[in-house]
Design a protein around this motif. Structure first.
Motif, PDB file in Angstrom:
ATOM      1  N   GLY A   1       0.790  -1.221   0.000  1.00  0.00           N
ATOM      2  CA  GLY A   1       0.000   0.000   0.000  1.00  0.00           C
ATOM      3  C   GLY A   1       0.824   1.273   0.000  1.00  0.00           C
ATOM      4  N   LYS A   2       2.064   1.183  -0.470  1.00  0.00           N
ATOM      5  CA  LYS A   2       2.919   2.363  -0.510  1.00  0.00           C
ATOM      6  C   LYS A   2       2.540   3.253  -1.698  1.00  0.00           C
ATOM      7  CE  LYS A   2       5.767   0.865   2.770  1.00  0.00           C
ATOM      8  NZ  LYS A   2       5.986   1.555   4.059  1.00  0.00           N
ATOM      9  N   ASP A   3       2.524   4.550  -1.478  1.00  0.00           N
ATOM     10  CA  ASP A   3       2.387   5.481  -2.597  1.00  0.00           C
ATOM     11  C   ASP A   3       3.728   5.505  -3.324  1.00  0.00           C
ATOM     12  OD1 ASP A   3       1.283   7.723  -4.205  1.00  0.00           O
ATOM     13  OD2 ASP A   3       2.860   8.845  -3.163  1.00  0.00           O
ATOM     14  N   ILE A   4       3.742   5.134  -4.586  1.00  0.00           N
ATOM     15  CA  ILE A   4       4.994   4.938  -5.307  1.00  0.00           C
ATOM     16  C   ILE A   4       5.772   6.237  -5.454  1.00  0.00           C
ATOM     17  CG2 ILE A   4       4.082   5.235  -7.664  1.00  0.00           C
ATOM     18  CD1 ILE A   4       6.512   2.472  -6.461  1.00  0.00           C
ATOM     19  N   TYR A   5       5.060   7.359  -5.604  1.00  0.00           N
ATOM     20  CA  TYR A   5       5.749   8.650  -5.716  1.00  0.00           C
ATOM     21  C   TYR A   5       6.476   8.986  -4.417  1.00  0.00           C
ATOM     22  CZ  TYR A   5       6.574  13.655  -6.237  1.00  0.00           C
ATOM     23  OH  TYR A   5       7.168  14.898  -6.295  1.00  0.00           O
ATOM     24  N   THR A   6       5.790   8.824  -3.299  1.00  0.00           N
ATOM     25  CA  THR A   6       6.399   9.120  -1.999  1.00  0.00           C
ATOM     26  C   THR A   6       7.601   8.227  -1.743  1.00  0.00           C
ATOM     27  OG1 THR A   6       4.249   9.802  -1.119  1.00  0.00           O
ATOM     28  CG2 THR A   6       5.965   9.266   0.486  1.00  0.00           C
ATOM     29  N   ALA A   7       7.484   6.937  -2.082  1.00  0.00           N
ATOM     30  CA  ALA A   7       8.599   6.007  -1.887  1.00  0.00           C
ATOM     31  C   ALA A   7       9.823   6.450  -2.679  1.00  0.00           C
ATOM     32  CB  ALA A   7       8.174   4.601  -2.290  1.00  0.00           C
ATOM     33  N   ILE A   8       9.613   6.848  -3.912  1.00  0.00           N
ATOM     34  CA  ILE A   8      10.727   7.293  -4.760  1.00  0.00           C
ATOM     35  C   ILE A   8      11.385   8.534  -4.181  1.00  0.00           C
ATOM     36  CG2 ILE A   8      11.312   8.274  -7.022  1.00  0.00           C
ATOM     37  CD1 ILE A   8       9.123   6.398  -8.184  1.00  0.00           C
ATOM     38  N   MET A   9      10.582   9.482  -3.733  1.00  0.00           N
ATOM     39  CA  MET A   9      11.139  10.715  -3.200  1.00  0.00           C
ATOM     40  C   MET A   9      11.880  10.465  -1.885  1.00  0.00           C
ATOM     41  SD  MET A   9      10.413  12.553  -5.685  1.00  0.00           S
ATOM     42  CE  MET A   9      11.144  14.078  -5.072  1.00  0.00           C
ATOM     43  N   GLN A  10      11.400   9.528  -1.085  1.00  0.00           N
ATOM     44  CA  GLN A  10      12.063   9.238   0.187  1.00  0.00           C
ATOM     45  C   GLN A  10      13.429   8.601  -0.019  1.00  0.00           C
ATOM     46  OE1 GLN A  10       8.969   6.842   2.026  1.00  0.00           O
ATOM     47  NE2 GLN A  10       8.444   8.468   3.467  1.00  0.00           N
ATOM     48  N   ILE A  11      13.546   7.687  -0.962  1.00  0.00           N
ATOM     49  CA  ILE A  11      14.839   7.031  -1.182  1.00  0.00           C
ATOM     50  C   ILE A  11      15.776   7.940  -1.967  1.00  0.00           C
ATOM     51  CG2 ILE A  11      14.370   5.802  -3.359  1.00  0.00           C
ATOM     52  CD1 ILE A  11      16.063   4.354  -0.201  1.00  0.00           C
ATOM     53  N   GLY A  12      15.210   8.828  -2.790  1.00  0.00           N
ATOM     54  CA  GLY A  12      15.972   9.892  -3.427  1.00  0.00           C
ATOM     55  C   GLY A  12      17.081   9.411  -4.342  1.00  0.00           C
ATOM     56  N   GLU A  13      18.234  10.068  -4.215  1.00  0.00           N
ATOM     57  CA  GLU A  13      19.347   9.800  -5.127  1.00  0.00           C
ATOM     58  C   GLU A  13      19.966   8.424  -4.922  1.00  0.00           C
ATOM     59  OE1 GLU A  13      22.764  12.001  -2.356  1.00  0.00           O
ATOM     60  OE2 GLU A  13      22.151  12.882  -4.271  1.00  0.00           O
ATOM     61  N   ARG A  14      19.592   7.735  -3.863  1.00  0.00           N
ATOM     62  CA  ARG A  14      20.091   6.372  -3.644  1.00  0.00           C
ATOM     63  C   ARG A  14      19.478   5.389  -4.640  1.00  0.00           C
ATOM     64  NH1 ARG A  14      18.294   8.771   0.754  1.00  0.00           N
ATOM     65  NH2 ARG A  14      19.703   9.346   2.468  1.00  0.00           N
ATOM     66  N   LEU A  15      18.387   5.785  -5.287  1.00  0.00           N
ATOM     67  CA  LEU A  15      17.702   4.924  -6.254  1.00  0.00           C
ATOM     68  C   LEU A  15      18.495   4.862  -7.555  1.00  0.00           C
ATOM     69  CD1 LEU A  15      15.213   3.274  -7.111  1.00  0.00           C
ATOM     70  CD2 LEU A  15      14.133   5.421  -7.791  1.00  0.00           C
ATOM     71  N   GLU A  16      19.016   3.675  -7.876  1.00  0.00           N
ATOM     72  CA  GLU A  16      19.815   3.538  -9.094  1.00  0.00           C
ATOM     73  C   GLU A  16      19.341   2.401  -9.989  1.00  0.00           C
ATOM     74  OE1 GLU A  16      24.035   3.772  -8.639  1.00  0.00           O
ATOM     75  OE2 GLU A  16      23.925   5.383  -7.141  1.00  0.00           O
ATOM     76  N   THR A  17      18.459   1.537  -9.476  1.00  0.00           N
ATOM     77  CA  THR A  17      17.913   0.455 -10.298  1.00  0.00           C
ATOM     78  C   THR A  17      16.449   0.245  -9.947  1.00  0.00           C
ATOM     79  OG1 THR A  17      18.573  -1.245  -8.697  1.00  0.00           O
ATOM     80  CG2 THR A  17      20.120  -0.766 -10.469  1.00  0.00           C
ATOM     81  N   LEU A  18      15.751  -0.499 -10.796  1.00  0.00           N
ATOM     82  CA  LEU A  18      14.316  -0.727 -10.610  1.00  0.00           C
ATOM     83  C   LEU A  18      13.944  -2.168 -10.931  1.00  0.00           C
ATOM     84  CD1 LEU A  18      13.079   2.455 -12.497  1.00  0.00           C
ATOM     85  CD2 LEU A  18      12.729   2.066 -10.041  1.00  0.00           C
ATOM     86  N   HIS A  19      12.888  -2.652 -10.274  1.00  0.00           N
ATOM     87  CA  HIS A  19      12.170  -3.849 -10.697  1.00  0.00           C
ATOM     88  C   HIS A  19      10.733  -3.390 -10.960  1.00  0.00           C
ATOM     89  CE1 HIS A  19      15.106  -6.776  -8.507  1.00  0.00           C
ATOM     90  NE2 HIS A  19      15.560  -6.367  -9.676  1.00  0.00           N
ATOM     91  N   ILE A  20      10.400  -3.254 -12.227  1.00  0.00           N
ATOM     92  CA  ILE A  20       9.103  -2.706 -12.615  1.00  0.00           C
ATOM     93  C   ILE A  20       8.139  -3.846 -12.913  1.00  0.00           C
ATOM     94  CG2 ILE A  20       7.891  -1.261 -14.297  1.00  0.00           C
ATOM     95  CD1 ILE A  20      10.589   0.111 -14.862  1.00  0.00           C
ATOM     96  N   HIS A  21       7.050  -3.904 -12.139  1.00  0.00           N
ATOM     97  CA  HIS A  21       5.983  -4.862 -12.434  1.00  0.00           C
ATOM     98  C   HIS A  21       4.729  -4.456 -11.682  1.00  0.00           C
ATOM     99  CE1 HIS A  21       6.724  -7.272  -8.600  1.00  0.00           C
ATOM    100  NE2 HIS A  21       7.900  -6.692  -8.752  1.00  0.00           N
TER     101      HIS A  21
END
Length: 292
Positions: free
Chosen positions: A200-220
């Motif tokens: 139930g995570k809001d995907i936008y909020t999750a992305i903004m919280q992890i910020g620049e540490r985000l370097e890869t994705l598993h999209i599904h």
């Protein structure tokens, strides 16, 4: 379908890179049971020879290795020998990544299922020990190790609960602590969209919280109840929020799809069309992320 044919289809569907599933060389069943196939007991020369056909097929069709999946689980309760075997395999997987020029390796954090949860302090210590043991090899092979947001089911499999790194603040704390220990950037984050949706995570909020540490994705995608690994728009994730998050955080990495069950739903004859649809989805996402 064979290695060569597989890479040909991937290339013709418009993909630039793949997620290399090295975890298939040491299955979860092997790790839990302790009955290992022996693949990672070989010397590196033999291991790399087994990997060579993948490297050659990828080069033939102009496809690179965007990330790799390391074996998991990475920690088995009360079986230290299994954990030693997994750690040795993880180090050899880093060498494999270097061999195929793969910049990222996803190493799932160590955690137990809902009924055998670790104390939070013990979980932290176990994971810091696991990841920090990889630092010399990370530096040797110049491969970034990525943590991933996890979930777990209760005993009857009917309820999803948060697991390690599902809290983006916790994930950020792990990455920052490990990079401080390494003295340089050795660790980053892989955001799994399906896992976030299940919790139930809001995907936008999750992305903004992890910020620049985000370097890869598993999209599904999924229906919010099961980890179905479907293509985007086959479930209920808000993909506009996903695109906005990647745009606002300045994401520049690959769009890696973990949508294998979409392939499994259709007849094998339709695989090229299904792959092309997923590839087209990725190109649409990229255009919209890059849009002003």
């Amino acid at each position: 379908m064979g290695i060569d044919e597989g890479f040909r289809l991937i290339h013709e569907a418009g993909f630039d890179c793949v997620d290399f599933n090295i975890d298939h060389c040491m299955s979860g069943k092997e790790i839990v049971s302790g009955e290992f196939s022996g693949f990672f007991d070989q010397d590196m020369e033999k291991i790399l020879e087994a990997i060579r056909p993948y490297k050659e097929a990828a080069a033939k069709y102009g496809v690179t290795f965007g990330q790799a999946h390391a074996p998991f689980p990475t920690y088995v309760k009360d079986k230290p020998y299994n954990n030693e075997k997994v750690l040795d395999a993880l180090k050899k997987c880093l060498a494999i990544c270097a061999y195929v020029d793969c910049p990222y390796m996803i190493v799932h954090p160590a955690f137990f299922d809902y009924n055998n949860r670790m104390d939070p302090d013990d979980e932290w210590d176990a994971n810091i020990k696991l990841y920090s043991a990889l630092i010399p090899d990370i530096k040797k092979y110049h491969v970034t190790v990525c943590l991933e947001n996890m979930f777990t089911y209760n005993s009857n499999g009917r309820k999803v609960y948060e697991a390690i790194c599902s809290d983006m603040n916790e994930a950020a704390a792990y990455i920052d602590e490990l990079n401080d220990m390494a003295g340089e950037k050795c660790f980053a984050f892989c955001l799994d969209t399906g896992h976030a949706l299940l919790l139930g995570k809001d995907i936008y909020t999750a992305i903004m919280q992890i910020g620049e540490r985000l370097e890869t994705l598993h999209i599904h995608d999924n229906d919010g109840k099961g980890d179905q690994h479907l293509a985007p728009y086959m479930g209920c994730l808000d993909w506009n929020r996903f695109i906005k998050g990647l745009r606002d955080v300045g994401y520049q990495g690959a769009l890696s799809f973990e949508t294998f069950n979409t392939i499994n739903v259709f007849d094998l004859e339709l695989m090229p069309e299904v792959l092309r649809l997923i590839g087209a989805t990725g190109r649409m996402f990229a255009r919209r992320i890059d849009a002003e």
